[in-house]
Write an enzyme that holds these catalytic residues in place. Structure first.
Site, PDB file in Angstrom:
ATOM      1  N   SER A  36      45.116  46.586 -63.920  1.00  0.00           N
ATOM      2  CA  SER A  36      44.572  47.794 -63.306  1.00  0.00           C
ATOM      3  C   SER A  36      43.640  47.468 -62.141  1.00  0.00           C
ATOM      4  O   SER A  36      42.788  46.595 -62.228  1.00  0.00           O
ATOM      5  CB  SER A  36      43.814  48.602 -64.350  1.00  0.00           C
ATOM      6  OG  SER A  36      43.274  49.763 -63.771  1.00  0.00           O
ATOM      7  N   THR A  91      44.019  39.390 -59.979  1.00  0.00           N
ATOM      8  CA  THR A  91      43.566  38.694 -58.783  1.00  0.00           C
ATOM      9  C   THR A  91      44.607  37.747 -58.196  1.00  0.00           C
ATOM     10  O   THR A  91      44.668  37.568 -56.977  1.00  0.00           O
ATOM     11  CB  THR A  91      42.266  37.930 -59.130  1.00  0.00           C
ATOM     12  OG1 THR A  91      41.319  38.904 -59.605  1.00  0.00           O
ATOM     13  CG2 THR A  91      41.690  37.218 -57.936  1.00  0.00           C
ATOM     14  N   CYS A 122      34.199  48.882 -67.174  1.00  0.00           N
ATOM     15  CA  CYS A 122      34.012  48.639 -65.744  1.00  0.00           C
ATOM     16  C   CYS A 122      32.541  48.401 -65.458  1.00  0.00           C
ATOM     17  O   CYS A 122      31.709  49.261 -65.711  1.00  0.00           O
ATOM     18  CB  CYS A 122      34.509  49.812 -64.901  1.00  0.00           C
ATOM     19  SG  CYS A 122      34.222  49.515 -63.137  1.00  0.00           S
ATOM     20  N   ASN A 182      37.935  42.672 -69.007  1.00  0.00           N
ATOM     21  CA  ASN A 182      37.606  43.224 -67.711  1.00  0.00           C
ATOM     22  C   ASN A 182      36.779  42.161 -66.983  1.00  0.00           C
ATOM     23  O   ASN A 182      36.575  41.058 -67.488  1.00  0.00           O
ATOM     24  CB  ASN A 182      36.838  44.540 -67.863  1.00  0.00           C
ATOM     25  CG  ASN A 182      37.059  45.473 -66.677  1.00  0.00           C
ATOM     26  OD1 ASN A 182      37.044  45.026 -65.520  1.00  0.00           O
ATOM     27  ND2 ASN A 182      37.261  46.746 -66.936  1.00  0.00           N
ATOM     28  N   THR A 183      36.266  42.483 -65.816  1.00  0.00           N
ATOM     29  CA  THR A 183      35.560  41.477 -65.020  1.00  0.00           C
ATOM     30  C   THR A 183      34.202  41.106 -65.634  1.00  0.00           C
ATOM     31  O   THR A 183      33.619  41.877 -66.385  1.00  0.00           O
ATOM     32  CB  THR A 183      35.331  41.995 -63.598  1.00  0.00           C
ATOM     33  OG1 THR A 183      34.688  43.262 -63.674  1.00  0.00           O
ATOM     34  CG2 THR A 183      36.635  42.128 -62.844  1.00  0.00           C
ATOM     35  N   GLY A 185      39.515  36.325 -61.506  1.00  0.00           N
ATOM     36  CA  GLY A 185      40.205  35.147 -60.991  1.00  0.00           C
ATOM     37  C   GLY A 185      40.035  33.927 -61.881  1.00  0.00           C
ATOM     38  O   GLY A 185      39.415  33.996 -62.948  1.00  0.00           O
ATOM     39  N   SER A 193      33.359  45.027 -55.941  1.00  0.00           N
ATOM     40  CA  SER A 193      32.507  46.171 -56.188  1.00  0.00           C
ATOM     41  C   SER A 193      33.186  47.413 -55.621  1.00  0.00           C
ATOM     42  O   SER A 193      32.624  48.124 -54.794  1.00  0.00           O
ATOM     43  CB  SER A 193      31.135  45.948 -55.525  1.00  0.00           C
ATOM     44  OG  SER A 193      30.305  47.067 -55.766  1.00  0.00           O
TER      45      SER A 193
HETATM   46  C1  FMN Z   1      39.726  44.702 -56.967  1.00  0.00           C
HETATM   47  C2  FMN Z   1      39.749  44.927 -58.451  1.00  0.00           C
HETATM   48  C3  FMN Z   1      39.748  46.234 -58.955  1.00  0.00           C
HETATM   49  C4  FMN Z   1      39.758  46.461 -60.332  1.00  0.00           C
HETATM   50  N1  FMN Z   1      39.785  47.760 -60.806  1.00  0.00           N
HETATM   51  C5  FMN Z   1      39.891  47.986 -62.142  1.00  0.00           C
HETATM   52  C6  FMN Z   1      40.029  49.309 -62.659  1.00  0.00           C
HETATM   53  O1  FMN Z   1      40.105  50.290 -61.913  1.00  0.00           O
HETATM   54  N2  FMN Z   1      40.107  49.479 -64.011  1.00  0.00           N
HETATM   55  C7  FMN Z   1      40.072  48.416 -64.880  1.00  0.00           C
HETATM   56  O2  FMN Z   1      40.157  48.600 -66.087  1.00  0.00           O
HETATM   57  N3  FMN Z   1      39.957  47.142 -64.407  1.00  0.00           N
HETATM   58  C8  FMN Z   1      39.864  46.907 -63.075  1.00  0.00           C
HETATM   59  N4  FMN Z   1      39.777  45.604 -62.613  1.00  0.00           N
HETATM   60  C9  FMN Z   1      39.768  44.490 -63.576  1.00  0.00           C
HETATM   61  C10 FMN Z   1      41.161  43.887 -63.750  1.00  0.00           C
HETATM   62  O3  FMN Z   1      42.078  44.845 -64.253  1.00  0.00           O
HETATM   63  C11 FMN Z   1      41.106  42.669 -64.697  1.00  0.00           C
HETATM   64  O4  FMN Z   1      40.595  43.091 -65.948  1.00  0.00           O
HETATM   65  C12 FMN Z   1      40.237  41.553 -64.171  1.00  0.00           C
HETATM   66  O5  FMN Z   1      40.319  41.461 -62.774  1.00  0.00           O
HETATM   67  C13 FMN Z   1      40.586  40.188 -64.776  1.00  0.00           C
HETATM   68  O6  FMN Z   1      41.911  39.782 -64.470  1.00  0.00           O
HETATM   69  P1  FMN Z   1      42.307  38.838 -63.215  1.00  0.00           P
HETATM   70  O7  FMN Z   1      41.379  37.681 -63.225  1.00  0.00           O
HETATM   71  O8  FMN Z   1      43.748  38.492 -63.415  1.00  0.00           O
HETATM   72  O9  FMN Z   1      42.105  39.686 -61.996  1.00  0.00           O
HETATM   73  C14 FMN Z   1      39.753  45.357 -61.228  1.00  0.00           C
HETATM   74  C15 FMN Z   1      39.765  44.059 -60.716  1.00  0.00           C
HETATM   75  C16 FMN Z   1      39.766  43.823 -59.354  1.00  0.00           C
HETATM   76  C17 FMN Z   1      39.782  42.407 -58.851  1.00  0.00           C
END
Ligand code: FMN
Ligand code: FAD
Ligand code: FES
Lengths: 299, 244
Positions: free
Chosen positions: A20, A264, A128, A190-191, A215, A69
């Site tokens: 997402s 990411t 979030c 999540n992040t 990431g 952000s």
């Molecule tokens: C630019 C960006 C926007 C994101 N927006 C959302 C969001 O709207 N809702 C959500 O649940 N997670 C959001 N996330 C979190 C990601 O879905 C994911 O949980 C997190 O980035 C870890 O995975 P990754 O390292 O593969 O990116 C966002 C992440 C990024 C980088």
């Protein structure tokens, strides 16, 4: 298909789901790629009302990741249901609709207004870190996580997956609380809440002070938390955090995830992500594995 | 096609000024003036590609001019002929096709996309004047001189000083924000349309992640997809414009 997995009562052609917020509503990537090579997409997080998102700098690189952000910029559930969903509903993909909110009532109303869309999985974002409206407050305490899960459970018949934050003490406890509240599945992480300072201007980089780190930098933490969650609950798990290739997908499956999300890494090398299903198939052949389900949670 | 991170071969690379690099890459893609590519010449780190505008293009190749400012551009600057790099793109809307006599005002690295734009306009038979500001020294002088009907290259000072904007039908600008803001203001007073090309930090480059959102008069826009070129009045309105 070889790489297919059963997830709840659904069949995913492979365990790769776009995360997402990193993949919009899939329409941009669809201009360039065959997005139906993925097992599913978790769409950009929606809130009851449209949101403009955060002001100021929204992205900052770290050596092995990035902080964002964005602040849940989204068109709101009504615009999604009336304009966007009709355009994307026919995809041969598992559709995950991600919903955030600020109060219990805004979550429930948002979910009600989406209910007539025939999507596959509701991903309840209580994690979030970038806005008050992101619901992280709900996701950092077992009691409130259980309360909101239960309330959502009573509001909709959709398959309910609760997305958890890594910014907590005991992830197993929170996952258990969601399970007790009626969640069908858990997704995490999540992040990771993070921060950057610009020494030249002596200022905090983000207007919102803290941001969300994603990431490869967070992958080992994510893997550990998926493992802990798998030990704590019986419901299936979708693992994510820093995944970039087939071997890392396998690590998350071995730790106990039934499927994964990737976010990411689409910004680094989208081609590589669309190749993962084929790589998983090759790996299975080499290892003599008939179904990926054989390796879920084996460690 | 398109984002399919096409691998490009370095055809030539030269330092043309203090930390200013002119890079030519073989690619089957054909950009429009004002568009950009995400470049990467490394594996895992840095994480993100670097957005760089098209300086010039012709059959089978695209040229870039960039300044070395950090890790990514440092790696790009060290490329050698025949090295490979990833090009994602071309992305963005590019400058619009407009009629009449056109003025292009640039400053710093904002000069790069204006070169391709001037050339394309001139090739269409339009009258196009280039007015560019350089911080210390002019680079690629011959290329800029040939790109437009009249080219004025200035070192130091303000490119907007003594500018007769009323001689033109449209103005395009790219460069430091105070400069672009001044140009938009002059165009407004002269009653002619202006277009600006802006920079924002990017991740996906195609409009999916919303990290490059730009506030405009008519609401949020994606710099990478709806831009980087916008009507000047959309960006510089009521002194509200804030860049980050
Ligand atoms: C630019 C960006 C926007 C994101 N927006 C959302 C969001 O709207 N809702 C959500 O649940 N997670 C959001 N996330 C979190 C990601 O879905 C994911 O949980 C997190 O980035 C870890 O995975 P990754 O390292 O593969 O990116 C966002 C992440 C990024 C980088
Ligand atoms: C549409 C567009 C076109 C551009 N065209 C050119 C060009 O033709 N020539 C040129 O020299 N520069 C251009 N830039 C700026 C160029 O992208 C940055 O100088 C470059 O990304 C810096 O990377 P770095 O690793 O060297 O610096 P670092 O400071 O180490 O980069 C850290 C992060 O910040 C981002 N970043 C830093 N500065 C900028 C910036 N000004 N704009 C956007 N992101 C930034 C980087 O991409 C990276 O993600 C353009 C930017 C945009 C958005
Ligand atoms: S960089 Fe992702 S939307 Fe513009």
């Amino acid at each position: 298909m070889k790489t297919s997995i059963k997830f709840l009562d659904l069949e995913l052609k492979n365990p790769i789901i776009a995360a997402s917020g990193t993949f919009g509503f899939g329409e941009e990537y669809a201009e360039y790629y065959d997005i139906e090579k993925l097992g599913g997409i978790s769409y950009k997080g929606l809130t009851l009302d449209p949101r403009d998102g955060n002001e100021g700098i929204r992205v900052w690189e770290t050596p092995a990741g990035m902080m964002n952000s964005v602040g849940l910029e989204n068109p709101g559930v009504d615009a999604f249901a009336s304009d966007i969903w009709p355009r994307i509903q026919d995809r041969n993909l598992i559709s995950v609709v991600n919903v955030g909110g600020s109060t219990l009532e805004t979550y429930l109303e948002a979910i009600r207004r989406l209910d007539h869309c025939d999507y596959d999985i509701l991903e309840l974002n209580i994690s979030c870190p970038n806005v008050k409206a992101g619901g992280m407050a709900f996701g950092t305490e077992a009691k409130s996580a259980e309360r909101i899960t239960r309330a959502v459970r009573m509001t909709t018949q959709k398959r309910l997956m609760v997305k958890l934050s890594p910014n907590v003490g005991n992830i197993g406890e929170i996952a258990k609380a969601c399970e007790a509240g009626g969640a069908d599945a858990i997704s995490l992480i999540n992040t990771v809440q993070a921060m950057a300072i610009d020494t030249k201007s002596r200022q905090i980089v983000f207007n919102n002070t803290y941001a969300g780190l994603s990431g490869p930098a967070i992958r080992p933490i994510a893997l550990r938390m998926v493992h802990q969650t798998a030990k704590a609950v019986k419901i299936p798990i979708v693992g994510m955090g820093g995944i970039t290739n087939a071997d890392e997908v396998i690590q998350f499956l071995m730790a106990g995830a039934s499927a994964v999300q990737i976010g990411t890494a689409f910004f680094t090398n989208p081609n590589q992500i669309f190749r993962i299903p084929a790589e998983l198939e090759m790996w299975m052949e080499k290892e003599g594995i008939r179904s990926l389900e054989e390796i879920i949670g084996i460690v | 096609m398109g984002v399919e991170g096409t691998e490009g071969n370095v055809l030539s690379i030269q330092e043309v000024g203090e930390e200013i690099v002119h890079l030519t890459v073989a690619t089957p893609t054909t950009p429009k003036p004002g568009q950009f590519y995400l470049l990467r010449a490394w594996q895992e780190a840095p994480l993100l590609g670097r957005p760089i505008s098209v300086f010039d293009y012709s059959e089978g190749k695209v040229e870039f001019v960039f300044k070395v400012v950090g890790k990514g551009t440092e790696i790009l600057a060290k490329l050698k002929v025949n090295d490979k790099l990833q090009l994602q793109g071309p992305f963005g809307n590019g400058f619009p096709e407009v009629e009449g006599k056109i003025l292009l005002v640039g400053g710093g690295l904002g000069n790069a996309p204006l070169h391709a734009t001037a050339k394309a306009l001139k090739a269409r038979g339009q009258e196009v004047d280039l007015r560019l500001g350089f911080a210390e020294k002019v680079y690629l002088e011959e290329e800029f001189n040939q790109a437009a009907t009249i080219t004025q290259l200035m070192v130091g000072g303000l490119v907007t000083d003594g500018l007769n904007i009323r001689d033109y039908d449209v103005v395009f600008t790219c460069g430091p924000h105070p400069m672009m803001e001044a140009v938009v203001k002059m165009a407004r007073e002269a009653g002619i349309p202006s277009y600006v090309s802006i920079e924002k930090r990017m991740a996906c480059g195609i409009g999916a992640c919303l990290v490059c959102t730009c506030k405009t008069k008519s609401g949020n826009k994606k710099t990478c997809k709806d831009g980087p070129v916008f009507e000047g009045e959309e960006i510089f309105y009521e002194d509200k414009y804030q860049i980050s």
